[in-house]
Design an enzyme around this catalytic site. Structure first.
Site, short mmCIF file in Angstrom:
data_model
loop_
_atom_site.label_atom_id
_atom_site.label_comp_id
_atom_site.label_asym_id
_atom_site.label_seq_id
_atom_site.Cartn_x
_atom_site.Cartn_y
_atom_site.Cartn_z
N LYS A 11 61.30 69.64 51.31
CA LYS A 11 60.98 69.80 49.89
C LYS A 11 60.27 71.14 49.61
O LYS A 11 59.79 71.81 50.53
CB LYS A 11 60.13 68.61 49.44
CG LYS A 11 60.87 67.27 49.48
CD LYS A 11 60.02 66.14 48.89
CE LYS A 11 60.77 64.82 48.90
NZ LYS A 11 59.96 63.73 48.29
N ASN A 114 55.40 65.69 49.19
CA ASN A 114 55.25 65.06 50.51
C ASN A 114 56.27 65.57 51.53
O ASN A 114 56.61 64.88 52.48
CB ASN A 114 55.27 63.53 50.38
CG ASN A 114 56.54 63.01 49.75
OD1 ASN A 114 57.47 63.78 49.47
ND2 ASN A 114 56.61 61.72 49.53
N GLU A 128 74.26 60.21 49.64
CA GLU A 128 73.44 61.43 49.52
C GLU A 128 74.07 62.60 50.30
O GLU A 128 74.05 63.74 49.83
CB GLU A 128 72.02 61.14 50.01
CG GLU A 128 71.29 60.18 49.09
CD GLU A 128 69.92 59.75 49.57
OE1 GLU A 128 69.26 58.97 48.84
OE2 GLU A 128 69.48 60.19 50.66
P1 IDP Z 1 60.27 57.95 49.74
O1 IDP Z 1 60.51 59.45 49.55
O2 IDP Z 1 59.22 57.68 50.78
O3 IDP Z 1 61.55 57.19 49.98
P2 IDP Z 1 60.36 56.90 47.01
O4 IDP Z 1 59.64 55.69 46.56
O5 IDP Z 1 61.84 56.82 47.20
O6 IDP Z 1 59.65 57.41 48.37
O7 IDP Z 1 60.02 58.05 45.98
C1 IDP Z 1 60.77 59.24 45.94
C2 IDP Z 1 59.83 60.40 45.81
O8 IDP Z 1 59.15 60.33 44.56
C3 IDP Z 1 58.69 60.45 46.84
O9 IDP Z 1 59.06 61.00 48.08
C4 IDP Z 1 57.69 61.32 46.13
O10 IDP Z 1 58.04 62.71 46.19
C5 IDP Z 1 57.82 60.83 44.68
N1 IDP Z 1 56.89 59.73 44.37
C6 IDP Z 1 56.95 58.44 44.80
N2 IDP Z 1 55.94 57.71 44.32
C7 IDP Z 1 55.22 58.55 43.55
C8 IDP Z 1 54.03 58.39 42.75
O11 IDP Z 1 53.44 57.30 42.65
N3 IDP Z 1 53.58 59.51 42.10
C9 IDP Z 1 54.22 60.72 42.17
N4 IDP Z 1 55.33 60.92 42.89
C10 IDP Z 1 55.83 59.85 43.58
#
Ligand code: IDP
Ligand code: MG
Length: 140
Positions: A11, A114, A128
């Protein structure tokens, strides 16, 4: 067990800090092989399409803005049980909850920034991968 494939994104927070190699090294050390890779600047349309499953979530607009804020590296990874293997080395979504030895523990800045994306199922991995790569761009 046969090798399978998953989809990964390094990212913008990680490319900005010049961590493409460091992140890739952790993926490789976890038993994953990079069989396709390209550095791109995602368009808004691509980012919205890619994250369409999250469009009702409160963080959707911020997430799209973040994902187009700088270059990303999209990759196809191959290995035994690649989806689960990648999720394990990525660590928890929120780096505060990520285990030692994971990419997000080592490098993530926040729950949003992240450092890596990884597919969460074989089915989503196939979708994807096809979103960003033509079959002949993947060389196993
Ligand atoms: P993952 O990447 O671990 O699969 P997902 O729930 O699929 O997590 O969320 C996709 C992306 O959205 C996350 O990697 C992160 O960048 C962002 N994200 C997830 N939850 C939050 C939040 O509560 N606040 C802000 N960004 C979030
Ligand atoms: Mg996810």
């Amino acid at each position: 067990m046969a090798a399978t494939r998953t989809f990964s994104i390094i990212k913008p927070d990680a490319t900005r800090r010049n961590l493409t190699g460091a992140v890739t090294k952790m993926l490789e050390e976890a038993g994953l092989r990079v069989v396709a890779s390209k550095r791109i600047r995602m368009s808004r349309q691509q980012a919205e399409g890619f994250y369409a499953v999250h469009k009702e979530r409160p963080f959707f607009e911020d997430l799209v803005a973040f994902m187009i804020s700088g270059p990303v590296v999209v990759q196809v990874l191959e290995g035994e049980d690649a989806v689960a293997r990648n999720r394990k080395v990525m660590g928890a979504t929120n780096p505060a909850n990520a285990d030692e030895g994971t990419i997000r523990k080592a490098y993530a800045e926040s729950i949003e920034a992240n450092s890596v994306h990884g597919s969460d199922s074989e089915e989503n991995a196939a979708t994807e991968i096809a979103f960003f790569f033509k079959p002949d761009e993947i060389v196993g």
